[in-house]
Design a protein around this motif. Structure first.
Motif, mmCIF file in Angstrom:
data_model
loop_
_atom_site.group_PDB
_atom_site.id
_atom_site.type_symbol
_atom_site.label_atom_id
_atom_site.label_comp_id
_atom_site.label_asym_id
_atom_site.label_seq_id
_atom_site.Cartn_x
_atom_site.Cartn_y
_atom_site.Cartn_z
ATOM 1 N N ASN A 36 7.342 3.729 4.941
ATOM 2 C CA ASN A 36 5.994 4.305 4.954
ATOM 3 C C ASN A 36 5.141 3.757 6.097
ATOM 4 N N HIS A 71 3.843 9.678 5.101
ATOM 5 C CA HIS A 71 2.609 8.894 5.063
ATOM 6 C C HIS A 71 2.197 8.412 6.449
ATOM 7 N N ALA A 74 1.321 2.732 5.134
ATOM 8 C CA ALA A 74 1.067 2.016 3.876
ATOM 9 C C ALA A 74 0.455 0.643 4.125
#
Ligand code: ZN
Length: 297
Positions: A36, A71, A74
């Motif tokens: 991510n 994404h 993160a």
């Protein structure tokens, strides 16, 4: 486990950042989608290289910062096999190396460079920057979106800084109270909950929210308009607004909060023996999920 005693680093790629130029636009893309786009130093230094290439290339008028995969980012790497806090990199700012420093000085030295220092450098590059945000934009991910001049987010994007759970007043680049009204910034930090792109747009933290399928085309169209503007005019314009933010205290308040953040790192180390209070990527992700409103991942 202390940071200094953390295990062996294994990089899954030698290309943590992708870089391409098309039609006057440099597309800088974080490339650790299987994690991510968690930011390790390998990625941070590669981002700095990419910004430098974009700044030095006269054919580039605009810079887009994005992330591969589901994404945007993160956050900082606090638990993948590529976590490399104990690795030396040639510094970009005039700091000593952190790896041989004792106690709290270890992270204090490292984060002056890789977090606060780098983010300030990128925020002040002379070309306009657009963050293209999809999915998660958490903690260290916020820092990368916030250094950009414009933020375009898809409707599945969400923003979150849940680090109060580790005892921190937010991440190292403390722009929260500049990006959001103060009371909303307090809610964002104290509760650590997800903020939808729709709500972020209402506060002006996001310039534009679009359906996921239209994100790249929207950014491309916005970048094309900027490419048509004069380079120096855009440089002066972003400096003008950044100067106002600094006069409002952005730079000095960030310095103050950076030191609170490091007081918390030191307190964690004293009390728990670990600068992150024993949390890692897995424990934070599971707590974040249970704190989130029910939603399909
Ligand atoms: Zn930190």
């Amino acid at each position: 486990m202390t940071d200094a005693a953390a295990g062996q680093t294994t990089y899954e790629t030698d290309e943590p950042v992708l870089y391409r130029v098309a039609d006057g636009v440099a597309w800088i893309s974080m490339n650790r989608p299987q994690f991510n786009n968690a930011q390790n130093s390998q990625m941070t230094y590669a981002l700095d290289d990419a910004f430098r290439m974009a700044v030095e290339d006269d054919a580039v008028k605009v810079i887009v910062l994005m992330g591969e995969g589901k994404h945007f980012s993160a956050g900082h790497d606090i638990g993948t096999p590529g976590r490399d806090v104990q690795t030396s990199f040639p510094r970009r700012l005039l700091w000593a190396d952190h790896v041989n420093k004792p106690g709290a000085e270890f992270l204090y030295t490292r984060e002056q460079e890789v977090y606060l220092g780098m983010c300030r450098r990128w925020r002040d590059v002379q070309k306009p920057t657009i963050a293209m945000v999809q999915g998660a934009c958490i903690a260290g991910g916020l820092m990368l979106a916030w250094v950009c001049d414009l933020i375009v987010a898809s409707d599945d994007a969400f923003f979150q800084d849940p680090v109060v759970r580790m005892g921190f007043p937010g991440v190292e680049y403390s722009a929260h109270a500049f990006e959001l009204p103060p009371r909303v910034a307090k809610e964002f930090l104290l509760l650590g909950e997800r903020m939808s792109a729709e709500r972020a747009e209402r506060f002006g933290m996001v310039n534009k929210m679009v359906p996921r399928g239209e994100l790249e085309a929207t950014v491309r169209a916005m970048a094309a308009k900027l490419v048509a503007q004069p380079a120096l005019g855009m440089w002066l314009t972003k400096q003008a607004v950044n100067h106002v933010e600094d006069l409002r205290g952005k730079r000095s308040s960030m310095d103050a909060v950076f030191h609170m953040h490091h007081f918390a790192h030191a307190q964690n180390l004293l009390v728990t023996g670990n600068t992150l209070a024993g949390q890692d990527g897995r424990s934070m992700a599971s707590a974040n999920r249970s704190a989130a409103e029910p939603r399909q991942a």
